[in-house]
Scaffold this motif. Structure first.
Motif, PDB file in Angstrom:
ATOM      1  N   SER A  29     -13.839   3.648  -2.687  1.00 21.95           N
ATOM      2  CA  SER A  29     -13.866   2.692  -3.789  1.00 21.95           C
ATOM      3  C   SER A  29     -14.005   1.263  -3.296  1.00 21.95           C
ATOM      4  O   SER A  29     -14.381   0.364  -4.056  1.00 21.95           O
ATOM      5  CB  SER A  29     -12.591   2.822  -4.634  1.00 21.95           C
ATOM      6  OG  SER A  29     -11.459   2.362  -3.913  1.00 21.95           O
ATOM      7  N   TYR A  50      -1.401   3.464   2.394  1.00 23.01           N
ATOM      8  CA  TYR A  50      -1.602   4.127   1.100  1.00 23.01           C
ATOM      9  C   TYR A  50      -1.567   5.646   1.272  1.00 23.01           C
ATOM     10  O   TYR A  50      -0.922   6.362   0.500  1.00 23.01           O
ATOM     11  CB  TYR A  50      -2.943   3.693   0.508  1.00 23.01           C
ATOM     12  CG  TYR A  50      -3.375   4.486  -0.701  1.00 23.01           C
ATOM     13  CD1 TYR A  50      -2.901   4.172  -1.975  1.00 23.01           C
ATOM     14  CD2 TYR A  50      -4.262   5.552  -0.575  1.00 23.01           C
ATOM     15  CE1 TYR A  50      -3.302   4.905  -3.086  1.00 23.01           C
ATOM     16  CE2 TYR A  50      -4.668   6.295  -1.678  1.00 23.01           C
ATOM     17  CZ  TYR A  50      -4.181   5.963  -2.927  1.00 23.01           C
ATOM     18  OH  TYR A  50      -4.572   6.699  -4.017  1.00 23.01           O
ATOM     19  N   ASP A  81       0.818  -1.208   0.000  1.00 19.61           N
ATOM     20  CA  ASP A  81       0.000   0.000   0.000  1.00 19.61           C
ATOM     21  C   ASP A  81       0.856   1.264   0.000  1.00 19.61           C
ATOM     22  O   ASP A  81       0.470   2.289  -0.578  1.00 19.61           O
ATOM     23  CB  ASP A  81      -0.942   0.001   1.198  1.00 19.61           C
ATOM     24  CG  ASP A  81      -2.215  -0.789   0.926  1.00 19.61           C
ATOM     25  OD1 ASP A  81      -2.355  -1.290  -0.213  1.00 19.61           O
ATOM     26  OD2 ASP A  81      -3.060  -0.907   1.825  1.00 19.61           O
ATOM     27  N   ALA A 115       0.514   6.461  -7.007  1.00 20.91           N
ATOM     28  CA  ALA A 115      -0.651   7.319  -7.244  1.00 20.91           C
ATOM     29  C   ALA A 115      -0.301   8.796  -7.157  1.00 20.91           C
ATOM     30  O   ALA A 115      -0.987   9.639  -7.736  1.00 20.91           O
ATOM     31  CB  ALA A 115      -1.745   6.984  -6.228  1.00 20.91           C
ATOM     32  N   ASP A 132      -9.992   6.485  -2.356  1.00 21.64           N
ATOM     33  CA  ASP A 132      -9.519   5.102  -2.278  1.00 21.64           C
ATOM     34  C   ASP A 132     -10.351   4.304  -1.286  1.00 21.64           C
ATOM     35  O   ASP A 132     -10.719   3.154  -1.557  1.00 21.64           O
ATOM     36  CB  ASP A 132      -8.045   5.091  -1.863  1.00 21.64           C
ATOM     37  CG  ASP A 132      -7.484   3.679  -1.765  1.00 21.64           C
ATOM     38  OD1 ASP A 132      -7.348   3.022  -2.810  1.00 21.64           O
ATOM     39  OD2 ASP A 132      -7.186   3.244  -0.637  1.00 21.64           O
ATOM     40  N   ARG A 192       1.775   1.606  -3.556  1.00 23.17           N
ATOM     41  CA  ARG A 192       0.597   2.012  -4.329  1.00 23.17           C
ATOM     42  C   ARG A 192       0.321   3.503  -4.154  1.00 23.17           C
ATOM     43  O   ARG A 192      -0.005   4.207  -5.110  1.00 23.17           O
ATOM     44  CB  ARG A 192      -0.605   1.180  -3.876  1.00 23.17           C
ATOM     45  CG  ARG A 192      -1.846   1.326  -4.728  1.00 23.17           C
ATOM     46  CD  ARG A 192      -2.841   0.217  -4.401  1.00 23.17           C
ATOM     47  NE  ARG A 192      -3.271   0.265  -3.009  1.00 23.17           N
ATOM     48  CZ  ARG A 192      -4.304   0.991  -2.578  1.00 23.17           C
ATOM     49  NH1 ARG A 192      -5.000   1.726  -3.439  1.00 23.17           N
ATOM     50  NH2 ARG A 192      -4.654   0.965  -1.317  1.00 23.17           N
TER      51      ARG A 192
END
Length: 241
Positions: free
Chosen positions: A135, A146, A19, A26, A132, A22
């Motif tokens: 989602s 994240y 994460d 992003a 995020d 990720r």
């Protein structure tokens, strides 16, 4: 769709390392908007005779672009400290509304981990972290790893390039003439478009915007930010009741 079906339809949270990576990935498109805006701030700070180290300290300890621009505009020699502090608090008051929006998604996390992480919250990391979590369709799926991977990349870029803008200020000149100061706003508008969930969910933001515009037209200074924040919170609370 039942709760169990939703759970199986959404990918589970990855490991902390996954994460973090990720979030870092992003952040890359957003950094393209951060860099020119950071250079603008640094160049403006250099015109007030602030050096690269001073700018890095300011942007590193107060990670909020709008309040930093306000502080630079108000900077004088000697500085009017209380005026700068008051304006910074006013402009940063929007974080009250942002934090209230995140609160339901953070309830499952320990406070001692959440509070230090929120130091790195800015408009973009808030929007992307919230998107995020949403989602995944579950309120317990906010990934702090994240959020930190994203926020730390944005924070490091902001501090680095504001300091660089200050060091290169005389050579850069007025880079607002090239439209660089619009990059930050453009990135945030794209993020908001991705968060659109219909007019019903956007009502607090609309109320906040209308109130802020009215106060901006009537009162000088940054009072419109505080007024818009309070109006948005009040409307959301009223709707919830």
């Amino acid at each position: 769709m039942t709760h169990s079906n939703i759970t199986t339809a959404v990918s589970p949270l990855g490991s902390v390392e996954q994460d973090l990576q990720r979030g870092a990935r992003a952040s890359v498109p957003v950094l393209l908007g951060f860099i020119p805006f950071a250079l603008v701030l640094g160049a403006q700070a250099s015109q007030k005779e602030l050096g690269a180290i001073e700018v890095a300290l300011m942007t590193g300890l107060n990670f909020g672009g709008g309040s930093e621009f306000a502080a630079i505009e108000l900077w004088s020699s000697p500085p009017q400290v209380w005026l700068v502090v008051a304006m910074t608090l006013l402009v940063n008051s929007r974080h009250l509304l942002m934090g209230a929006t995140l609160a339901p998604y953070l309830a499952h996390l320990p406070t001692k981990r959440v509070l230090p992480s929120l130091f790195f919250m800015c408009d973009e990391s808030w929007a992307m972290g919230l998107a995020d979590a949403r989602s995944r369709h579950e309120r317990g799926c906010f990934s702090l790893a994240y959020f930190l991977g994203l926020s730390l990349c944005l924070w490091l870029t902001w501090v680095t390039f504001t300091a660089l803008g200050s060091a290169m200020g005389p050579q850069l000149g007025d880079i607002r003439a090239y439209g660089f100061d619009m990059a930050f706003a453009a990135v945030f508008l794209v993020l908001l478009r991705g968060m659109w969930k219909g007019f019903q969910a956007a009502q607090p933001w609309l109320v906040s915007l209308v109130c802020a515009v009215l106060v901006y037209s009537l009162l000088p200074g940054g009072w419109y930010v505080l007024a818009g924040t309070i109006a948005g919170l009040a409307w959301a609370y009223w709707r919830a009741r």
